[in-house]
Design a protein around this motif. Structure first.
Motif, PDB file in Angstrom:
ATOM      1  N   ASP A 191       0.844  -1.270   0.072  1.00  0.00           N
ATOM      2  CA  ASP A 191       0.040   0.111   0.131  1.00  0.00           C
ATOM      3  C   ASP A 191       0.824   1.222  -0.049  1.00  0.00           C
ATOM      4  OD1 ASP A 191      -2.826  -1.211   0.190  1.00  0.00           O
ATOM      5  OD2 ASP A 191      -1.991  -1.790   2.217  1.00  0.00           O
ATOM      6  N   CYS A 192       0.605   1.941  -1.042  1.00  0.00           N
ATOM      7  CA  CYS A 192       1.486   3.329  -1.124  1.00  0.00           C
ATOM      8  C   CYS A 192       1.147   4.118  -0.014  1.00  0.00           C
ATOM      9  CB  CYS A 192       1.458   4.006  -2.478  1.00  0.00           C
ATOM     10  SG  CYS A 192       2.348   3.309  -3.668  1.00  0.00           S
ATOM     11  N   PRO A 193       2.130   4.943   0.644  1.00  0.00           N
ATOM     12  CA  PRO A 193       1.817   6.180   1.680  1.00  0.00           C
ATOM     13  C   PRO A 193       1.186   7.143   0.906  1.00  0.00           C
ATOM     14  CG  PRO A 193       3.978   5.865   1.210  1.00  0.00           C
ATOM     15  CD  PRO A 193       3.553   4.727   0.473  1.00  0.00           C
ATOM     16  N   ARG A 194       0.324   7.725   1.674  1.00  0.00           N
ATOM     17  CA  ARG A 194      -0.344   9.169   1.023  1.00  0.00           C
ATOM     18  C   ARG A 194       0.516  10.130   1.259  1.00  0.00           C
ATOM     19  NH1 ARG A 194      -3.943   7.838  -2.556  1.00  0.00           N
ATOM     20  NH2 ARG A 194      -4.206  10.066  -2.494  1.00  0.00           N
ATOM     21  N   THR A 195       0.597  11.155   0.161  1.00  0.00           N
ATOM     22  CA  THR A 195       1.634  12.176   0.249  1.00  0.00           C
ATOM     23  C   THR A 195       0.810  13.200   1.110  1.00  0.00           C
ATOM     24  OG1 THR A 195       0.511  13.202  -1.436  1.00  0.00           O
ATOM     25  CG2 THR A 195       2.638  11.926  -1.764  1.00  0.00           C
ATOM     26  N   GLN A 196       1.489  14.134   1.976  1.00  0.00           N
ATOM     27  CA  GLN A 196       0.860  15.095   2.531  1.00  0.00           C
ATOM     28  C   GLN A 196      -0.234  15.855   1.946  1.00  0.00           C
ATOM     29  OE1 GLN A 196       3.691  17.438   4.888  1.00  0.00           O
ATOM     30  NE2 GLN A 196       1.967  18.708   5.795  1.00  0.00           N
ATOM     31  N   ASP A 197       0.224  16.441   0.720  1.00  0.00           N
ATOM     32  CA  ASP A 197      -0.668  17.322   0.001  1.00  0.00           C
ATOM     33  C   ASP A 197      -1.633  16.565  -1.014  1.00  0.00           C
ATOM     34  OD1 ASP A 197       0.550  19.514   1.248  1.00  0.00           O
ATOM     35  OD2 ASP A 197       1.956  19.537  -0.099  1.00  0.00           O
ATOM     36  N   GLY A 198      -1.743  14.954  -0.872  1.00  0.00           N
ATOM     37  CA  GLY A 198      -2.291  14.309  -1.701  1.00  0.00           C
ATOM     38  C   GLY A 198      -3.959  14.512  -1.340  1.00  0.00           C
ATOM     39  N   ASP A 199      -4.596  13.885  -2.160  1.00  0.00           N
ATOM     40  CA  ASP A 199      -6.196  13.662  -1.924  1.00  0.00           C
ATOM     41  C   ASP A 199      -6.164  12.545  -0.825  1.00  0.00           C
ATOM     42  OD1 ASP A 199      -8.870  11.896  -3.663  1.00  0.00           O
ATOM     43  OD2 ASP A 199      -8.676  13.196  -1.845  1.00  0.00           O
ATOM     44  N   ASP A 200      -6.679  13.279   0.391  1.00  0.00           N
ATOM     45  CA  ASP A 200      -6.753  12.534   1.656  1.00  0.00           C
ATOM     46  C   ASP A 200      -8.349  12.007   1.910  1.00  0.00           C
ATOM     47  OD1 ASP A 200      -6.533  15.133   3.986  1.00  0.00           O
ATOM     48  OD2 ASP A 200      -7.916  14.907   2.197  1.00  0.00           O
ATOM     49  N   GLY A 201      -9.146  12.316   0.733  1.00  0.00           N
ATOM     50  CA  GLY A 201     -10.525  12.009   0.912  1.00  0.00           C
ATOM     51  C   GLY A 201     -11.314  13.165   1.592  1.00  0.00           C
ATOM     52  N   ASP A 202     -10.513  14.213   1.950  1.00  0.00           N
ATOM     53  CA  ASP A 202     -11.552  15.371   2.456  1.00  0.00           C
ATOM     54  C   ASP A 202     -11.855  16.430   1.499  1.00  0.00           C
ATOM     55  OD1 ASP A 202     -11.688  14.334   5.189  1.00  0.00           O
ATOM     56  OD2 ASP A 202      -9.670  14.900   5.625  1.00  0.00           O
ATOM     57  N   TYR A 203     -11.419  16.127   0.167  1.00  0.00           N
ATOM     58  CA  TYR A 203     -11.577  16.979  -0.766  1.00  0.00           C
ATOM     59  C   TYR A 203     -12.845  17.505  -1.081  1.00  0.00           C
ATOM     60  CZ  TYR A 203     -11.244  19.027  -5.540  1.00  0.00           C
ATOM     61  OH  TYR A 203     -11.112  20.013  -6.524  1.00  0.00           O
ATOM     62  N   GLU A 204     -13.508  18.649  -1.153  1.00  0.00           N
ATOM     63  CA  GLU A 204     -14.554  18.980  -1.438  1.00  0.00           C
ATOM     64  C   GLU A 204     -14.826  19.797  -2.693  1.00  0.00           C
ATOM     65  OE1 GLU A 204     -17.391  17.630  -0.182  1.00  0.00           O
ATOM     66  OE2 GLU A 204     -16.946  16.744   1.372  1.00  0.00           O
ATOM     67  N   PRO A 205     -15.305  19.306  -3.847  1.00  0.00           N
ATOM     68  CA  PRO A 205     -15.090  20.168  -4.933  1.00  0.00           C
ATOM     69  C   PRO A 205     -16.378  21.202  -4.835  1.00  0.00           C
ATOM     70  CG  PRO A 205     -16.222  18.302  -5.557  1.00  0.00           C
ATOM     71  CD  PRO A 205     -15.634  18.063  -4.097  1.00  0.00           C
ATOM     72  N   GLN A 206     -16.159  22.152  -5.677  1.00  0.00           N
ATOM     73  CA  GLN A 206     -17.312  23.400  -5.748  1.00  0.00           C
ATOM     74  C   GLN A 206     -18.439  22.724  -6.660  1.00  0.00           C
ATOM     75  OE1 GLN A 206     -17.146  26.286  -3.829  1.00  0.00           O
ATOM     76  NE2 GLN A 206     -15.424  25.264  -3.084  1.00  0.00           N
ATOM     77  N   ALA A 207     -19.674  23.231  -6.006  1.00  0.00           N
ATOM     78  CA  ALA A 207     -20.618  22.588  -6.866  1.00  0.00           C
ATOM     79  C   ALA A 207     -20.817  23.366  -8.275  1.00  0.00           C
ATOM     80  CB  ALA A 207     -21.925  22.868  -6.196  1.00  0.00           C
ATOM     81  N   GLY A 208     -21.334  22.728  -9.135  1.00  0.00           N
ATOM     82  CA  GLY A 208     -21.282  23.339 -10.631  1.00  0.00           C
ATOM     83  C   GLY A 208     -20.147  22.766 -11.331  1.00  0.00           C
ATOM     84  N   PRO A 209     -20.131  23.236 -12.583  1.00  0.00           N
ATOM     85  CA  PRO A 209     -19.099  22.712 -13.470  1.00  0.00           C
ATOM     86  C   PRO A 209     -17.655  22.884 -12.965  1.00  0.00           C
ATOM     87  CG  PRO A 209     -20.789  24.376 -14.681  1.00  0.00           C
ATOM     88  CD  PRO A 209     -20.679  24.328 -13.283  1.00  0.00           C
ATOM     89  N   VAL A 210     -17.038  21.801 -13.292  1.00  0.00           N
ATOM     90  CA  VAL A 210     -15.435  21.582 -13.076  1.00  0.00           C
ATOM     91  C   VAL A 210     -14.854  22.736 -13.517  1.00  0.00           C
ATOM     92  CG1 VAL A 210     -13.413  20.320 -12.751  1.00  0.00           C
ATOM     93  CG2 VAL A 210     -15.632  19.322 -12.315  1.00  0.00           C
ATOM     94  N   THR A 211     -13.954  23.790 -13.018  1.00  0.00           N
ATOM     95  CA  THR A 211     -13.331  24.636 -13.629  1.00  0.00           C
ATOM     96  C   THR A 211     -11.710  24.262 -14.092  1.00  0.00           C
ATOM     97  OG1 THR A 211     -12.517  25.655 -11.598  1.00  0.00           O
ATOM     98  CG2 THR A 211     -14.457  26.587 -12.404  1.00  0.00           C
ATOM     99  N   ARG A 212     -11.179  24.943 -14.998  1.00  0.00           N
ATOM    100  CA  ARG A 212      -9.801  24.450 -15.377  1.00  0.00           C
ATOM    101  C   ARG A 212      -9.080  24.502 -14.169  1.00  0.00           C
ATOM    102  NH1 ARG A 212      -6.683  23.981 -20.178  1.00  0.00           N
ATOM    103  NH2 ARG A 212      -4.511  24.437 -19.668  1.00  0.00           N
ATOM    104  N   ALA A 213      -9.090  25.481 -13.480  1.00  0.00           N
ATOM    105  CA  ALA A 213      -8.161  25.786 -12.329  1.00  0.00           C
ATOM    106  C   ALA A 213      -8.477  24.653 -11.423  1.00  0.00           C
ATOM    107  CB  ALA A 213      -8.568  27.125 -11.654  1.00  0.00           C
ATOM    108  N   GLU A 214      -9.850  24.105 -11.102  1.00  0.00           N
ATOM    109  CA  GLU A 214     -10.014  23.114  -9.803  1.00  0.00           C
ATOM    110  C   GLU A 214      -9.608  22.023 -10.585  1.00  0.00           C
ATOM    111  OE1 GLU A 214     -13.841  21.230  -7.811  1.00  0.00           O
ATOM    112  OE2 GLU A 214     -14.235  22.566  -9.462  1.00  0.00           O
TER     113      GLU A 214
END
Length: 523
Positions: free
Chosen positions: A122-145
């Motif tokens: 099992d690979c360790p998670r990086t500190q800045d990686g996706d830890d499951g708490d990411y909450e995308p903004q509602a609406g279309p996905v932006t290029r920046a997001e």
């Protein structure tokens, strides 16, 4: 050779976790009592057979009619990353028809390298990686997001793939095929038969290409494309198929306009649903008793379901046409989205690992030859949205292999004249029906058509399973099609629930209940 050892014992809590109901406890434990468990030691890198070794865990349910035994039948449920250790037991519990396979065959389950009881990592998670708490903004996905998500995934993949390259680089379909041949040798079988679903069909195709002379009979269900190594091709094809399938849903809704009021022609229904999707992206619904805003992706989700859930999706679409933002959610919506009070139950002690995320990603990325740079993935995503305006929001930006540092090892398939039946499901989206024809053109075999929408369901439907049993018993499937899983009354979803258990594919769409997934970075 196989090193046989005591089998694990599972508590009632573990059986519940495995989705085995109390009514099946006695049958499951009776099978466990006669199950053999073992391991084989194989080279980590087959190019260096004298080097490091890994362990492959397997199970065996011996044929009950030894006087008429036809050999061993190995099986894999899919993934990649899924465990097949208990697949024989799960298959046997599916229905009494498919259970007949165990009369004349030893049923062989196994965990591919990197998964479950086999050597895994099992690979360790990086500190800045996706830890499951990411909450995308509602609406279309932006290029920046999307770029932020891409960079986080690339950082995690780069860290993962460089953390144990000697092992992770050897997680390929070809090496699992080699491991399977070592299992055959360890069982002292001159030939071994095989049944696989989803990614298990990819394994079967590669196994047939490499070791065709050692295979008895082979049935592959929900067949991947011979271009499975090209994730761009796979993603775009499934997105297009999903949009095409919505046209059938639109016709169904049009025939029931007096009930749902979404339009009395397919064109009018499509216009209504497209309008809902566009309005939801422009101003997402936020209800007072639902924890998350619902945007166009929610409408695309409702429009993308198989026909088994149309009767649930339709009233929700109807309710959304009159829903009031800021008020209470319509009951039909809340039934699917929930109120945020639930959560995943903890894994009980002693439970087998059903899926290994590291292995699943490694198998994909070690073989993916498609572009991985952000600009290419963003263009792919936007193209899918443009070409599939109603259901396209159900797709993601797909950064699966961004940053993966290990060399690409594409699949290599060859035609073979050995016995093979491949079943494709006419309307399913995960492995679209045209792929079974593509695979036949590449490796040979016969095509069997399942007239349903449901991924990996053939073994769980008695009308289809009888053809599978006939094939493995006689070499003849006695027909070229079966009805598959069809819409049923709300109190009769036993077979469908069983199908969800046996596929082993974490993206399987076999449930008869709609459940809106919690938003994550895989928007």
């Amino acid at each position: 050779m196989v090193s046989w050892q005591a089998c694990p014992q599972y508590s009632d809590a573990v059986l519940d976790y495995l989705r085995i109901g109390p009514e099946d406890y006695p049958a499951f434990r009776a099978m466990m009592a006669r199950m053999d468990c073992g391991t084989v030691r194989v080279p980590q890198d087959y190019r260096n057979p004298g080097g490091a070794k890994v362990t492959i865990a397997l199970t065996r349910l011996k044929a009950t009619d030894q006087a008429h035994r036809l050999g061993s039948l190995a099986m894999n449920p899919g993934g990649p990353g899924g465990s097949g250790y208990l697949m024989p037991e799960e298959l046997m519990l599916g229905n009494s028809t498919v259970a007949q396979l165990n009369q004349q065959y030893d049923l062989i389950g196994f965990d591919p390298r990197g998964i479950g009881y086999s050597t895994s990592y099992d690979c360790p998670r990086t500190q800045d990686g996706d830890d499951g708490d990411y909450e995308p903004q509602a609406g279309p996905v932006t290029r920046a997001e999307a770029k932020k998500e891409y960079e986080a995934e690339a950082q995690q993949n780069a860290s993962c793939s460089s953390s144990n390259p000697a092992f992770l680089s050897q997680l390929t379909t070809a090496n699992v095929a080699r491991d399977l041949d070592q299992i055959r040798r360890g069982l002292d079988e001159r030939k071994m038969s095989y049944f696989g679903g989803s990614w298990g069909t990819q394994l079967g195709a590669v196994y047939r290409s490499m070791f065709g002379a050692t295979i008895g009979r082979m049935w592959l269900d929900s067949v991947v494309s011979p271009r499975a190594y090209d994730l761009h091709y796979r993603s775009s094809f499934t997105a297009r198929t999903t949009e095409q399938d919505f046209a059938l849903f639109a016709s169904w809704l049009a025939e029931r306009d007096s009930t749902y009021g979404l339009g009395d022609t397919p064109a009018k229904v499509s216009a209504t649903v497209l309008g809902l999707r566009q309005a939801a992206d422009a101003e997402p619904w936020q209800f007072s008793d639902v924890p998350i805003p619902l945007d166009g992706a929610f409408i695309a989700f409702l429009a993308s379901g198989p026909n088994l859930v149309w009767d649930q999706a339709a009233p929700i679409l109807k309710a959304m046409t009159t829903a009031v933002r800021g008020g209470a959610a319509p009951a039909a919506v809340k039934d699917v989205v929930g109120d945020g009070s639930g959560g995943e139950d903890p894994t009980p002690d002693g439970a087998p690992a059903r899926f290994n995320e590291t292995a699943g990603n490694a198998f994909l990325c070690n073989e993916d030859s498609s572009a991985r740079d952000f600009d290419s993935l963003w263009k792919e995503y936007k193209r899918n949205l443009r070409q599939n305006p109603i259901t396209g929001n159900a797709t993601s930006v797909r950064p699966n292999c961004a940053g993966w540092t290990l060399p690409v090892q594409p699949l290599q398939l060859r035609r073979n004249n050995g016995s093979l039946v491949m079943s494709g499901h006419r309307y399913e989206t995960l492995t679209p029906y045209p792929w079974v024809g593509q695979m036949q053109d590449t490796i040979g075999g016969q095509v069997f058509t399942v007239d349903d929408w449901i991924h990996g369901s053939a073994a769980m439907v008695p009308e289809c399973a009888t053809h599978i049993v006939s094939y493995f018993s006689t070499g003849n499937s006695e027909g070229k099609s079966c009805p598959g899983l069809q819409p049923r009354s709300s109190d009769d979803d036993t077979a469908t629930a069983a199908a969800a258990t046996v596929t082993g594919d974490n993206t399987s769409a076999t449930s008869t209940r709609l459940t809106w997934p919690k938003p994550s970075s895989k928007h």
